[in-house]
Write an enzyme that holds these catalytic residues in place. Structure first.
Site, PDB file in Angstrom:
ATOM      1  N   ARG A   1       0.851  -1.207   0.000  1.00 27.57           N
ATOM      2  CA  ARG A   1       0.000   0.000   0.000  1.00 27.57           C
ATOM      3  C   ARG A   1       0.879   1.247   0.000  1.00 27.57           C
ATOM      4  O   ARG A   1       0.542   2.264  -0.588  1.00 27.57           O
ATOM      5  CB  ARG A   1      -0.951  -0.003   1.209  1.00 27.57           C
ATOM      6  CG  ARG A   1      -1.715   1.310   1.369  1.00 27.57           C
ATOM      7  CD  ARG A   1      -3.026   1.198   2.147  1.00 27.57           C
ATOM      8  NE  ARG A   1      -2.934   0.372   3.326  1.00 27.57           N
ATOM      9  CZ  ARG A   1      -2.318   0.713   4.473  1.00 27.57           C
ATOM     10  NH1 ARG A   1      -1.725   1.891   4.575  1.00 27.57           N
ATOM     11  NH2 ARG A   1      -2.285  -0.112   5.481  1.00 27.57           N
TER      12      ARG A   1
ATOM     13  N   TYR B   1     -17.053  15.912 -15.762  1.00 24.75           N
ATOM     14  CA  TYR B   1     -17.369  14.481 -15.744  1.00 24.75           C
ATOM     15  C   TYR B   1     -18.435  14.220 -14.667  1.00 24.75           C
ATOM     16  O   TYR B   1     -18.297  14.692 -13.525  1.00 24.75           O
ATOM     17  CB  TYR B   1     -16.089  13.694 -15.433  1.00 24.75           C
ATOM     18  CG  TYR B   1     -16.329  12.226 -15.225  1.00 24.75           C
ATOM     19  CD1 TYR B   1     -16.695  11.413 -16.297  1.00 24.75           C
ATOM     20  CD2 TYR B   1     -16.213  11.653 -13.974  1.00 24.75           C
ATOM     21  CE1 TYR B   1     -16.929  10.065 -16.105  1.00 24.75           C
ATOM     22  CE2 TYR B   1     -16.445  10.306 -13.774  1.00 24.75           C
ATOM     23  CZ  TYR B   1     -16.810   9.515 -14.851  1.00 24.75           C
ATOM     24  OH  TYR B   1     -17.042   8.187 -14.654  1.00 24.75           O
TER      25      TYR B   1
ATOM     26  N   ASP C   1      -8.094  18.124 -14.897  1.00 22.67           N
ATOM     27  CA  ASP C   1      -8.374  16.734 -15.279  1.00 22.67           C
ATOM     28  C   ASP C   1      -8.005  16.609 -16.757  1.00 22.67           C
ATOM     29  O   ASP C   1      -8.676  17.164 -17.634  1.00 22.67           O
ATOM     30  CB  ASP C   1      -9.852  16.419 -15.039  1.00 22.67           C
ATOM     31  CG  ASP C   1     -10.189  14.950 -15.339  1.00 22.67           C
ATOM     32  OD1 ASP C   1      -9.505  14.347 -16.189  1.00 22.67           O
ATOM     33  OD2 ASP C   1     -11.151  14.431 -14.750  1.00 22.67           O
TER      34      ASP C   1
ATOM     35  N   LYS D   1      -8.983   5.358 -19.215  1.00 22.03           N
ATOM     36  CA  LYS D   1      -9.357   5.818 -20.548  1.00 22.03           C
ATOM     37  C   LYS D   1      -8.171   5.703 -21.521  1.00 22.03           C
ATOM     38  O   LYS D   1      -7.689   4.617 -21.750  1.00 22.03           O
ATOM     39  CB  LYS D   1      -9.912   7.239 -20.441  1.00 22.03           C
ATOM     40  CG  LYS D   1     -10.916   7.435 -19.271  1.00 22.03           C
ATOM     41  CD  LYS D   1     -12.193   6.649 -19.429  1.00 22.03           C
ATOM     42  CE  LYS D   1     -13.081   6.624 -18.194  1.00 22.03           C
ATOM     43  NZ  LYS D   1     -13.414   7.908 -17.611  1.00 22.03           N
TER      44      LYS D   1
HETATM   45  C1  PLP Z   1     -13.834   8.389 -16.391  1.00 18.94           C
HETATM   46  C2  PLP Z   1     -13.441   9.714 -15.912  1.00 18.94           C
HETATM   47  C3  PLP Z   1     -13.175   9.946 -14.567  1.00 18.94           C
HETATM   48  C4  PLP Z   1     -13.326   8.865 -13.511  1.00 18.94           C
HETATM   49  O1  PLP Z   1     -12.458   7.812 -13.730  1.00 18.94           O
HETATM   50  P1  PLP Z   1     -12.749   6.273 -13.323  1.00 18.94           P
HETATM   51  O2  PLP Z   1     -11.501   5.585 -13.698  1.00 18.94           O
HETATM   52  O3  PLP Z   1     -13.954   5.839 -14.085  1.00 18.94           O
HETATM   53  O4  PLP Z   1     -13.030   6.262 -11.853  1.00 18.94           O
HETATM   54  C5  PLP Z   1     -12.755  11.226 -14.192  1.00 18.94           C
HETATM   55  N1  PLP Z   1     -12.651  12.225 -15.105  1.00 18.94           N
HETATM   56  C6  PLP Z   1     -12.921  12.028 -16.402  1.00 18.94           C
HETATM   57  C7  PLP Z   1     -12.766  13.162 -17.358  1.00 18.94           C
HETATM   58  C8  PLP Z   1     -13.326  10.785 -16.849  1.00 18.94           C
HETATM   59  O5  PLP Z   1     -13.602  10.602 -18.153  1.00 18.94           O
END
Ligand code: PLP
Length: 359
Positions: free
Chosen positions: A46, A98, A170, A195
């Site tokens: 961890r 998001y 982000d 993603k």
């Molecule tokens: C998918 C996404 C998230 C969250 O990510 P997870 O891996 O699904 O928890 C945060 N910000 C954006 C822009 C996203 O597309």
């Protein structure tokens, strides 16, 4: 080192003696010490794990940060990040964010005593007007999801000026291949590694990259304390995904531009939202029925949430990603809107599938 090269070679670890080209999966929860007072540098997974350290160093290198931390999901990264703040702190966030981040801010951060102000951060006057003496961070997403509005990161940094406000970006949609928020003035970069970074719709992951060693250290402390870390196997998958990030982004972006151009010419399509970069685009059909018919009639394109993988996905924001967002409909996330995450198939095949689905 150029980014294509960095995706493959940055953070290469030369301290391991086998010569393994691929960083091994250290599937071990704990690490033994040779004797009292001695340590291999590893105690417990961890806190630190060699496979995770590698992907963390890779992210830090690609984003130009002092350090990075890896989480089990993008939302685990966001949740850990929000623990930097205390009751009474104010955060300004892009309004078209998001859906999961909006839900986290509204349901959890608010309960924890933070005040979240949702603002159209592409409007710098609105942003300036929302800043108060208690503002501790500005959280932006660019382009936004699903309406692809762009916020100028450099301009937001200028608005912040000398104030002690963290600029958080982000960067999930553009990735370090297309955008470097830290070079433009961001303090912290957030990623859903689920993603484009991993890129194959096969794993969940999240990252926080910090510009300064001080913030990187603080996030590392929160990471080990809260414990939402990325598993060694998932670290391996993300590392492998990143090796092809450059060619995937190039191909997906090229496809997205072709599809956006084609969509612009379709009589049943009333609006196309493509920010001229990246592989994400949204479009509006003439009616909700027409949009739903596209969902029912496509076949190559998969009707699924998420984005950034090699497969082209179509999403219905109203009932999927933005179902829990209170004022989604007023902001144009209604039944006519569809979102595409363009993959790396042949653009011709994707267009043919859309064409068939729209007839
Ligand atoms: C998918 C996404 C998230 C969250 O990510 P997870 O891996 O699904 O928890 C945060 N910000 C954006 C822009 C996203 O597309």
């Amino acid at each position: 080192m150029k980014i294509e090269t960095a995706c493959i070679h940055a953070a290469r670890n030369t301290s391991h003696s086998t010569g393994a080209v691929t960083v091994p999966i250290y599937q071990s929860s704990t690490f033994a010490h040779p004797s009292f007072g001695q340590s291999t540098g590893y105690d417990y997974s961890r806190t630190q794990n060699p496979t995770r350290e590698h992907v963390e160093r890779l992210l830090a290198a690609l984003e130009g940060g002092a350090g990075a931390s890896a989480y089990s999901t993008g939302m685990a990264a966001v949740a850990t990040l929000m623990e930097m703040f205390k009751p009474g702190d104010e955060i300004i966030a892009t309004d078209d964010l998001y859906g999961g981040s909006i839900r986290y801010f509204n349901e959890i951060s608010t309960k924890n005593g933070l005040l979240i102000r949702f603002v159209d951060t592409s409007d710098l006057n609105a942003l300036e007007a929302a800043i108060t003496a208690d503002t501790k961070a500005i959280f932006i997403e660019t382009p936004t999801n699903p309406l692809m509005k762009l916020t100028d990161i450099t301009a937001v940094r200028r608005v912040i000026g000398g104030r002690e406000i963290l600029l958080i970006v982000d960067n999930t949609f553009l990735t370090p291949y297309l955008c470097n928020p830290i070079a433009r003035g961001a303090d912290i970069v957030v990623h859903s590694g689920t993603k484009f970074l991993s890129g194959h719709n096969d794993t969940l992951a999240g990252f926080l990259v910090a510009k300064s060693p001080k913030i990187a250290e603080k996030l590392d402390y929160l990471k080990k304390t809260i414990g939402g870390v990325l598993s060694p196997f998932d670290c391996f998958l993300v590392t492998r995904g990143i090796k092809t990030l450059a060619i995937r982004m190039e191909k997906a972006q090229e496809n997205a531009a072709k599809i956006a151009e084609w969509l612009e010419k379709q009589p049943k399509v009333t609006q196309v939202y493509y920010p001229e970069m990246g592989a994400m685009l949204s479009f509006r059909m003439e009616s909700a029925e027409a949009a739903q018919s596209v969902l029912n009639r496509r076949s190559l394109i998969l009707y699924a949430e998420s984005l950034g993988g090699v497969e082209t996905l179509i999403t219905y924001p109203m009932t999927q990603t933005h179902a829990d967002v209170p004022d989604a409909e007023q902001r144009g996330i209604d039944g006519t809107l569809l979102r595409l995450s363009v993959g790396i198939e042949s653009a011709e095949d994707i267009i043919q599938d859309l064409d068939r689905a729209m007839r």
